[in-house]
Design a protein around this motif. Sequence first.
Motif, PDB file in Angstrom:
ATOM      1  N   ASP A  18      73.627  44.073  12.563  1.00 22.87           N
ATOM      2  CA  ASP A  18      72.412  44.013  13.070  1.00 22.87           C
ATOM      3  C   ASP A  18      71.827  45.445  12.937  1.00 22.87           C
ATOM      4  N   GLN A  19      72.560  46.439  13.246  1.00 20.61           N
ATOM      5  CA  GLN A  19      71.996  47.918  13.203  1.00 20.61           C
ATOM      6  C   GLN A  19      71.868  48.269  11.729  1.00 20.61           C
ATOM      7  N   LYS A  61      70.628  46.352   9.538  1.00 22.58           N
ATOM      8  CA  LYS A  61      69.241  45.946   9.098  1.00 22.58           C
ATOM      9  C   LYS A  61      68.028  46.860   9.954  1.00 22.58           C
ATOM     10  N   GLN A  62      68.423  47.258  11.239  1.00 20.61           N
ATOM     11  CA  GLN A  62      67.628  47.801  11.858  1.00 20.61           C
ATOM     12  C   GLN A  62      67.334  49.281  11.307  1.00 20.61           C
ATOM     13  N   ASP A 101      65.178  49.013   8.342  1.00 19.85           N
ATOM     14  CA  ASP A 101      63.675  48.811   8.675  1.00 19.85           C
ATOM     15  C   ASP A 101      63.229  50.111   9.306  1.00 19.85           C
ATOM     16  N   THR A 102      64.060  50.956   9.978  1.00 21.88           N
ATOM     17  CA  THR A 102      63.152  52.294  10.500  1.00 21.88           C
ATOM     18  C   THR A 102      62.922  53.125   9.314  1.00 21.88           C
ATOM     19  N   MET A 109      68.552  56.346  14.395  1.00 23.69           N
ATOM     20  CA  MET A 109      67.339  55.985  14.261  1.00 23.69           C
ATOM     21  C   MET A 109      66.051  56.540  15.371  1.00 23.69           C
TER      22      MET A 109
END
Length: 233
Positions: free
Chosen positions: A91-92, A94-95, A98-99, A132
């Motif tokens: 999940d991270q 993808k995060q 996205d960031t 991030m």
Amino acid sequence: MANIIDAIIRLRDQFTPTLSQVRTQLSETERVAQRAARDVSRLGASVSGIGETMLPFAGAIAGGIGFATSSFADFDYTITQAGLKAGATGDQFKQMSDTVIAAGAKYPISVQEAAGAMDRLAAGGFDAAQSMAALAPVIQAAVASGEDMAVVSDVVTSALSTWDLMEGDVAKNAEMVADVIQMASNKSKLGAQEIGIALQYAAAPAAGLGDDLQTVASILGVMANKGITASTA
């Protein structure tokens, strides 16, 4: 006339192999481009199945921001490396992607530059969440000061580590450090690279004596304006 015909024939004989080679290269380029989309999803697959983890959103990223295949491959590789260094979960990953994409859209930099900054933060010991959180301040400082993104990233990570600022509100701490670096660069002859060199020598002793980053940066700036810079300062 015969001489002209002979010349044309000779030219044709000389260029035919070259043209044939060009056609072959173009065909190969087309084949490479077709393979690239498939190959992108396999980048990093040999490391704990990360390629499979990233597969569901890799295509969405490429389509959503209109990357050329080669650019997306570079981006995908950089984010994979950043995620590995930061110990990111699926999940991270993808995060983090996205960031970086959001940063590329918001600031006057390329997405690849933003990904590179994320990678430098992760290489400096930041986990995924910290990387991030610190990305935007680093980009803002680099853009505002005109300094190299990688250099600013390295200075920020080093300062945060030295002054034990990687706990708590990392984004706020990173913003403070980035502001100090930017101010020191703008108000003195020091650039971010010189600040980084100076801090390699001065940061740990100064932190041990209880001096904060603002104090150290101010002293370095004053010394720089008097001709004493970098490791000498």
